[in-house]
Design a protein around this motif. Sequence first.
Motif: not given
Length: 497
Positions: A152-160, A478-479, A484-485
């Motif tokens: 994702s281009r957003s670190d807020a979505r790159n989660l584990t 939203g945030a 985004d992909d």
Amino acid sequence: MILRTGCALLALTTATPALAQTPSRSELADLVRAQAAEIAALKARLDRIESGQQALVQAAPASAATASSTTPPIQVAQANTTPRTTTPFAPQLAPPGPADRNVAQAIAARDNPSGVTTEWGSGLPVFHSADGIYTFKPRGRILADVSSTFGSRSDARNLTTTGMRALRLGLEGGVGPHFFYQFEADFSENEVDVVTAFMGWRDRIRPGIDYDVRAGHLFNDRGFEGSTGSDSTPFLERTTVATAIIPQRGFYGIGIMPRLFWKTGHASLTVTGDRVDGTQTVSDGRTVLGRAHWNPIKTDDSVLHVGLWAFDESLSPAATTLTRNTVIGGRFNGGLRVSTGPLIGGTGTTGYGVELGGYRGPAWLMVEAGRRDARLDAGRPDFTSKAWSVSSGFFLTGDLPPYNPRLGSFGQPKVLKPTFEGGSGAIELTVRYESIDYTDLVTGGEGWAGTLGVNWYLNSFTRVQVNGIHWNTDNRTGAITGRDDGETVSARVAVTF
């Protein structure tokens, strides 16, 4: 029977010297009458056993479910040879529990009592009383997930993240062939959440047509995957049709559901209020939901599935918010959703959908599409949500897909070669494309996802699932807004009992 009668005569003459010497005519007459009564009783018992065997054959493959430690294994094996086309439950499914049996299966269990018995089918035992009247089974499920998102281009979505998709305990049972009940509570969010909780009555209208009526906290009968339990879905998460084209109250509501079953399909009508809650200061909402499915083709290894469903709901004054944030790349990433944006002032919704698919041998395919029209107050125009999906799977091990022709949904598979018995288990490859569209709203987003998966069924109640998802979103509020992909890899270990 003749041998038993002869033995009785011999024992009587041996134990009674007077009779052995000079039995009188009246004593002989009494003896003959006693033996005749015993023969009649034995014949009646034999007739009951034979009629029970016929009921078991009609109810196969669930005859394996009614077998106990005292039931001759040869009889069970014979019952399982019934052709698949005559059974309401597919032979590739695990035997149903007391609350899911049809009338023939429930009668067979009642009419063949052999003392207090215990049958082991899917992880936990089913208990039967000595007279065959009462049945009881503990039940539950443990679904543990792990998920990792990247790209994702957003670190807020790159989660584990990790999470419990379901952590349930419950019970089910019946009294006689007609009355049944089920209850389950979920603890997955460290809170007690009542899910399924109902009582029911089942009976037969005439041969080939059965019905049941359930009352309580009911799971929706809506769409193919929307009617499939979380422990039986072929992917870690249901399709966007099941998660977005849905009443505002969600998957459950308190009410009544009559269902009609015939040899090639079923139909249901559900009328409910809100789900279980503690709010009694305002009126509940009202939801009317109907579904029907038909199998115009149904052979030993092939099924064609056609389904239609629709619902209409009037919202409670306490639940007028229609905001939706729909899962698109996995449940356990709260930042990865397709959103309608904030939306209040709803008065009701109407939704409908179609299902078309089936299986041939180890391969299956299902197409679903749905639409939901939401009504707003103050003269504002309605808005429409749209979703569709195409899903498919193939069993490398040759197992048949766990399709339930009675309910038109997936169930627990009966694995041909369980790993706990030295086999390979059942291995399934899956693929899906799904889309969700909220752009009828100025604030609404849209998205799609493609999923590749593999399911390894160790036995009928234990599985390991892995999904690789490529997702694409375009939210307007939203945030994270704009296109985004990225990718999400998710895995699950599941036990259902």
